[in-house]
Design a protein around this motif. Structure first.
Motif, PDB file in Angstrom:
ATOM      1  N   GLY A 113      53.640 -58.313  46.046  1.00  0.00           N
ATOM      2  CA  GLY A 113      53.514 -59.130  44.837  1.00  0.00           C
ATOM      3  C   GLY A 113      52.179 -59.002  44.133  1.00  0.00           C
ATOM      4  O   GLY A 113      51.860 -59.799  43.246  1.00  0.00           O
ATOM      5  N   ILE A 114      51.391 -58.012  44.491  1.00  0.00           N
ATOM      6  CA  ILE A 114      50.080 -57.794  43.859  1.00  0.00           C
ATOM      7  C   ILE A 114      50.314 -57.322  42.427  1.00  0.00           C
ATOM      8  O   ILE A 114      51.108 -56.417  42.179  1.00  0.00           O
ATOM      9  N   ILE A 115      49.631 -57.953  41.473  1.00  0.00           N
ATOM     10  CA  ILE A 115      49.774 -57.578  40.059  1.00  0.00           C
ATOM     11  C   ILE A 115      48.483 -56.925  39.587  1.00  0.00           C
ATOM     12  O   ILE A 115      47.393 -57.464  39.756  1.00  0.00           O
ATOM     13  N   LYS A 116      48.639 -55.743  38.994  1.00  0.00           N
ATOM     14  CA  LYS A 116      47.518 -55.026  38.382  1.00  0.00           C
ATOM     15  C   LYS A 116      47.920 -54.701  36.952  1.00  0.00           C
ATOM     16  O   LYS A 116      49.109 -54.539  36.651  1.00  0.00           O
ATOM     17  N   TYR A 117      46.946 -54.592  36.083  1.00  0.00           N
ATOM     18  CA  TYR A 117      47.228 -54.330  34.677  1.00  0.00           C
ATOM     19  C   TYR A 117      46.907 -52.886  34.310  1.00  0.00           C
ATOM     20  O   TYR A 117      45.894 -52.341  34.723  1.00  0.00           O
ATOM     21  N   CYS A 118      47.792 -52.322  33.523  1.00  0.00           N
ATOM     22  CA  CYS A 118      47.699 -50.925  33.112  1.00  0.00           C
ATOM     23  C   CYS A 118      47.106 -50.842  31.710  1.00  0.00           C
ATOM     24  O   CYS A 118      47.473 -51.628  30.830  1.00  0.00           O
ATOM     25  N   SER A 119      46.222 -49.879  31.501  1.00  0.00           N
ATOM     26  CA  SER A 119      45.680 -49.688  30.158  1.00  0.00           C
ATOM     27  C   SER A 119      46.748 -49.053  29.265  1.00  0.00           C
ATOM     28  O   SER A 119      47.673 -48.392  29.735  1.00  0.00           O
ATOM     29  N   ARG A 120      46.613 -49.268  27.969  1.00  0.00           N
ATOM     30  CA  ARG A 120      47.593 -48.723  27.022  1.00  0.00           C
ATOM     31  C   ARG A 120      47.664 -47.205  27.083  1.00  0.00           C
ATOM     32  O   ARG A 120      48.732 -46.618  26.995  1.00  0.00           O
ATOM     33  N   ARG A 121      46.526 -46.559  27.256  1.00  0.00           N
ATOM     34  CA  ARG A 121      46.488 -45.093  27.295  1.00  0.00           C
ATOM     35  C   ARG A 121      47.200 -44.514  28.505  1.00  0.00           C
ATOM     36  O   ARG A 121      47.683 -43.393  28.468  1.00  0.00           O
ATOM     37  N   LYS A 122      47.241 -45.255  29.583  1.00  0.00           N
ATOM     38  CA  LYS A 122      47.815 -44.736  30.828  1.00  0.00           C
ATOM     39  C   LYS A 122      49.249 -45.202  31.066  1.00  0.00           C
ATOM     40  O   LYS A 122      49.901 -44.719  31.977  1.00  0.00           O
ATOM     41  N   GLU A 160      46.019 -43.208  38.300  1.00  0.00           N
ATOM     42  CA  GLU A 160      44.951 -44.025  37.730  1.00  0.00           C
ATOM     43  C   GLU A 160      45.566 -44.842  36.601  1.00  0.00           C
ATOM     44  O   GLU A 160      45.976 -44.293  35.582  1.00  0.00           O
ATOM     45  N   ILE A 161      45.671 -46.168  36.787  1.00  0.00           N
ATOM     46  CA  ILE A 161      46.330 -46.999  35.773  1.00  0.00           C
ATOM     47  C   ILE A 161      45.332 -47.614  34.800  1.00  0.00           C
ATOM     48  O   ILE A 161      45.729 -48.078  33.731  1.00  0.00           O
ATOM     49  N   SER A 162      44.078 -47.642  35.173  1.00  0.00           N
ATOM     50  CA  SER A 162      43.004 -48.056  34.273  1.00  0.00           C
ATOM     51  C   SER A 162      41.705 -47.519  34.862  1.00  0.00           C
ATOM     52  O   SER A 162      41.694 -47.009  35.979  1.00  0.00           O
ATOM     53  N   HIS A 163      40.639 -47.641  34.114  1.00  0.00           N
ATOM     54  CA  HIS A 163      39.355 -47.104  34.583  1.00  0.00           C
ATOM     55  C   HIS A 163      38.959 -47.793  35.884  1.00  0.00           C
ATOM     56  O   HIS A 163      38.878 -49.016  35.960  1.00  0.00           O
ATOM     57  N   GLY A 164      38.758 -46.997  36.925  1.00  0.00           N
ATOM     58  CA  GLY A 164      38.316 -47.533  38.200  1.00  0.00           C
ATOM     59  C   GLY A 164      39.411 -48.109  39.075  1.00  0.00           C
ATOM     60  O   GLY A 164      39.130 -48.801  40.041  1.00  0.00           O
ATOM     61  N   LEU A 165      40.678 -47.814  38.767  1.00  0.00           N
ATOM     62  CA  LEU A 165      41.777 -48.365  39.559  1.00  0.00           C
ATOM     63  C   LEU A 165      42.865 -47.323  39.787  1.00  0.00           C
ATOM     64  O   LEU A 165      43.486 -46.840  38.845  1.00  0.00           O
ATOM     65  N   LEU A 166      43.055 -46.965  41.056  1.00  0.00           N
ATOM     66  CA  LEU A 166      44.110 -46.032  41.470  1.00  0.00           C
ATOM     67  C   LEU A 166      45.154 -46.811  42.245  1.00  0.00           C
ATOM     68  O   LEU A 166      44.806 -47.605  43.117  1.00  0.00           O
ATOM     69  N   ILE A 167      46.425 -46.573  41.939  1.00  0.00           N
ATOM     70  CA  ILE A 167      47.476 -47.219  42.725  1.00  0.00           C
ATOM     71  C   ILE A 167      48.365 -46.157  43.346  1.00  0.00           C
ATOM     72  O   ILE A 167      48.536 -45.075  42.795  1.00  0.00           O
TER      73      ILE A 167
END
Length: 125
Positions: A99-108, A74-81
């Motif tokens: 090439g899909i880009i997803k953003y990670c929260s600071r906590r994770k 879980e890299i951010s709330h509501g997003l599993l990679i």
């Protein structure tokens, strides 16, 4: 050790998950799932090399607790990679297969980097 890793890799590639999609039930290979995103009480599943998204009413918490999804982070709330589809990490950006880009929260971010390095280390050995 190399043989054990190969056997483990083969076992990972044959794991499936059954999803109810609209009016039909489909079976997906877990290693083909790139990421799962939650929106408005629906989980959207994205498959490698496919523009199609699979939408199901299964809550993300059920997916996280499924033992077949142990390579997902879980890299951010509501997003599993799927950690096996991470190709690079640049700051808070996680770049996935295709090439899909997803953003990670600071906590994770620390956990994501640790899991990525475990996967890379497993590929090298």
């Amino acid at each position: 050790f190399a043989i054990i890793c190969m056997i483990d890799d083969i076992a990972q590639r044959t794991k499936t998950v059954t999803i109810k999609h609209e009016t039909k039930v489909i079976s997906l290979l877990i290693h083909e799932i790139v990421y799962v995103e939650s929106h408005n009480h629906y989980s959207h599943i994205y498959i490698v090399n496919s523009n199609e998204e699979i939408k199901c009413r299964t809550p993300l918490s059920s997916i996280i607790n499924n033992p077949g999804f142990n390579s997902f982070i879980e890299i951010s709330h509501g997003l599993l990679i799927n950690a096996k589809h991470i190709t690079a990490i640049e700051g808070d950006k996680v770049i996935l297969t295709g090439g899909i880009i997803k953003y990670c929260s600071r906590r994770k971010s620390r956990n994501v980097k640790q899991e990525f390095f475990k996967i890379v280390k497993g590929r090298i050995l």
